[in-house]
Design an enzyme around this catalytic site. Sequence first.
Site, PDB file in Angstrom:
ATOM      1  N   HIS A 160       0.839  -1.195   0.000  1.00  0.00           N
ATOM      2  CA  HIS A 160       0.000   0.000   0.000  1.00  0.00           C
ATOM      3  C   HIS A 160       0.871   1.241   0.000  1.00  0.00           C
ATOM      4  O   HIS A 160       2.070   1.186   0.269  1.00  0.00           O
ATOM      5  CB  HIS A 160      -1.015  -0.019   1.136  1.00  0.00           C
ATOM      6  N   ASP A 213       6.172   2.667   7.201  1.00  0.00           N
ATOM      7  CA  ASP A 213       4.829   2.163   6.932  1.00  0.00           C
ATOM      8  C   ASP A 213       4.073   3.104   6.012  1.00  0.00           C
ATOM      9  O   ASP A 213       3.531   4.117   6.470  1.00  0.00           O
ATOM     10  CB  ASP A 213       4.096   2.023   8.270  1.00  0.00           C
ATOM     11  N   GLU A 227      -5.104   1.658   2.780  1.00  0.00           N
ATOM     12  CA  GLU A 227      -4.948   0.460   3.614  1.00  0.00           C
ATOM     13  C   GLU A 227      -5.131   0.805   5.073  1.00  0.00           C
ATOM     14  O   GLU A 227      -5.713   0.040   5.847  1.00  0.00           O
ATOM     15  CB  GLU A 227      -3.560  -0.162   3.376  1.00  0.00           C
ATOM     16  N   GLU A 228      -4.627   1.987   5.457  1.00  0.00           N
ATOM     17  CA  GLU A 228      -4.627   2.349   6.876  1.00  0.00           C
ATOM     18  C   GLU A 228      -6.037   2.470   7.448  1.00  0.00           C
ATOM     19  O   GLU A 228      -6.247   2.346   8.639  1.00  0.00           O
ATOM     20  CB  GLU A 228      -3.851   3.653   7.098  1.00  0.00           C
ATOM     21  N   ASP A 248       4.371  -4.786   3.262  1.00  0.00           N
ATOM     22  CA  ASP A 248       3.804  -3.554   3.812  1.00  0.00           C
ATOM     23  C   ASP A 248       4.978  -2.724   4.327  1.00  0.00           C
ATOM     24  O   ASP A 248       5.643  -2.032   3.549  1.00  0.00           O
ATOM     25  CB  ASP A 248       2.789  -3.931   4.902  1.00  0.00           C
ATOM     26  N   HIS A 263       3.043   4.491  13.118  1.00  0.00           N
ATOM     27  CA  HIS A 263       1.880   5.379  12.964  1.00  0.00           C
ATOM     28  C   HIS A 263       2.030   6.751  13.628  1.00  0.00           C
ATOM     29  O   HIS A 263       1.054   7.435  13.895  1.00  0.00           O
ATOM     30  CB  HIS A 263       0.594   4.701  13.480  1.00  0.00           C
TER      31      HIS A 263
END
Length: 707
Positions: free
Chosen positions: A352, A362, A399-400, A428, A512
């Site tokens: 993604h 990420d 995706e998140e 990922d 994140h």
Amino acid sequence: MAQLCSKPTTAMFTGKTHHSCSFLFVVLLCILGFYALHYPQSAPSSSALRNALRFRQTFLSAATNRTIASYLRALTLHPHLAGTKPSLETTSYVETHFRDYGLETHRVEYKTLLSYPAHASLSAHFSNGSYVELPLMELGLPDHQASQGLVQPYHAYSPSGSAHAKAVFVNYGRDEDYLALAALGVNVSGCVVIARKGGLSRGAVVEKAEANGALAVLLYAEGERFRKGFERGTVMKGLGDPLSPGWAGVDGAESLELEDSEVLKRFPKIPSMPLSFEAAEIILGSLAGAPVPNEWRDTAPLLQSKVGGVGPGPTTVNFTYQGENKMATIHNVFGLIRGLEEPDRYVLLGNHRDAWTYGAVDPNSGTAALLDIARRFSLMMRSGWNPRRTIILCSWDAEEFGMIGSTEWVEQNLVNLGSKAVAYLNVDCAVQGPGFFAGATPQLDSLLLEVTKKVKDPDSEAVTIYQQWTATNTDISIQRLGGVDSDFAPFVQHAGVPSVDIYYGRDFPVYHTAFDSYEWMTNYGDPLFQRHVAVAGVWGLLGLHLADDSILPFSYLSYADQLKEGYRNVWSNLLDTPVTLNPLMTSIQEFVTAAKEAEIEAKKLREQETTSDLVTLKKRALNDRLMLAERGFLDADGLQGRQWFKHLIYGPIDYESKLQMFPGISDAISRARNMSERQGQAIIEHEIWRVARAIQRAASVLRGQFT
Ligand SMILES: *[C@@H]1O[C@H](CO)[C@@H](O)[C@H](O)[C@H]1NC(C)=O
Ligand SMILES: *[C@@H]1O[C@H](CO)[C@@H](O)[C@H](O)[C@H]1NC(C)=O
Ligand SMILES: *[C@@H]1O[C@H](CO)[C@@H](O)[C@H](O)[C@H]1NC(C)=O
Ligand SMILES: *[C@@H]1O[C@H](CO)[C@@H](O)[C@H](O)[C@H]1NC(C)=O
Ligand SMILES: *[C@@H]1O[C@H](CO)[C@@H](O)[C@H](O)[C@H]1NC(C)=O
């Protein structure tokens, strides 16, 4: 894929292209069929093998850390949350690179419901009458990345709301934690729950707090390394666009109302937000009440030193969150290389592109690796390579928010994928730190091991990844793909496509947060970009084998072993019950036999030197069985109460379960606890029968015979 298939396609077993849906097509097919029958390809397979080997060497030797670093730099210049303008720039970046590298490029858009924060406030009010405003955003970011476009920490799909109430500490927020609190006489009803990340998904923490009557949830990650970061994330249940559950949310398609019960059941009813470790310390340090249970003190430095009690109060928390859910356009980008001999068989490599913040780990470490694979494939194409099967590089969006881009696409292309997708290879967060990790559906285990023997370890000289992997683990452990934490989930759990997931490092501290930046990568994650090179190497080689090997490199013996292990696990969990496992045992025995036969047949066909049309057809027939066996594990009715999950071997399993596979059996065991013994036994046995039938279906596909 509908869009992909309207392009010129290639007739099976020939190199000529033609346009589908035309009379010409039929005529051409007949002519080509005649040619194929009368003029078997002249190249002996040993030279084809040498060729494939040569191109794999080219692939490996074309690796450069410099290119990967430059892609990552470009992709992470700005935060690029799905549905925002900077996210469009990364879309174009990937698309342009695919195109420049000579890939057939497609963009597929969906209109889906995304969720963004508008306003938040948070303060702690102490018993002595003073209060503090708690931080709501990472502080101390280097100036040049000053928070331009950085989204404030939030939980996507949290409802708006406010609460001013006593704080209470609930550990990980699991059922057993609430039971421990109840034993202390603590009732969290009407309180603001403070929970630490651990056993449960974000959404599940909120759901359980809600069930226990909490007004709001603040969730933090425990540990000094999380001091200033906030872990953004989604709290939506299930995968894909909430307004188009089970079908693709294309523009103009059926879209449920926001008030529809199917939509509402996917969102929590109480608001929640991430909390930094620093802020958690301030609140928890001022709580009184019953002392923290000893079992909670295990690994937690904060708990051991600072927490006065679990509360509730006397400290209160004044919390407000306002978010908005809105329709946004998301963009999947595809780069495709048509297969020469079997254009209608697909090998997919996906990652993604959307990120909560800068996304250096990420997910764009993976995007950078994917782009480098595109670059290397283009070099190979220029020196004459063309894959046997079609390769599609996939760059997913959103995706998140809940695997939305990949899920919509899988839902839209379900039957094409079901009949034509050989494998899906996911990456990922390609690089989170040191150490190789992999997950796979088991028929891909042996290929994965083989490929890691061909790629150099990034952190030691003259050692392969395989050697390092086996040296640091007594038991090589390949994870299974039953979780829903990345884009492999719709492929495995909804479509039954054999899949792999690989990465370097785990549990990285900037997950994140606003600190997931290029600087973090060059300082800590992968200063020399050699781990990126390693991931791209394994990923690309997996793709090359799956696209080029004349017999698909699948071994179902490994699957059989996993099923046996799963059986033993179920058996030991049901020891004291009258439940019978015979159907499961019988089906696994059938599967073992089918797997052994397929292995022998594959070995024979691999040794076939001639490439006569008959042999080619035999190979194709075996390959189809190898490809489709995984689909046998799907069940049209899916898991009870969560029908979207069709795979009866791998799917999300409750954290309390002692089973690692068979989510349906696991559910039944937990539901049975509430029932009479006879009722319980009946529902567990029904699930065992369902799994047994799924295993029989897979065995029967592998064998390829009608009953
Ligand atoms: C907790 O308190 C609420 C509200 O006062 C009450 O309805 C609920 O029954 C209590 N729960 C328990 C387990 O005592
Ligand atoms: C009030 O209590 C808080 C939390 O215990 C403490 O940090 C603060 O210094 C206290 N303020 C005063 C004025 O005593
Ligand atoms: C709680 O926060 C809200 C929103 O910031 C504010 O309007 C309200 O005055 C606060 N209440 C207290 C008691 O501080
Ligand atoms: C690439 O790797 C080489 C050798 O490890 C190293 O000297 C160089 O700095 C790396 N380049 C980048 C961009 O990290
Ligand atoms: C068991 O039954 C109780 C009461 O009917 C219900 O609240 C609970 O969710 C049930 N548990 C399971 C695992 O079904």
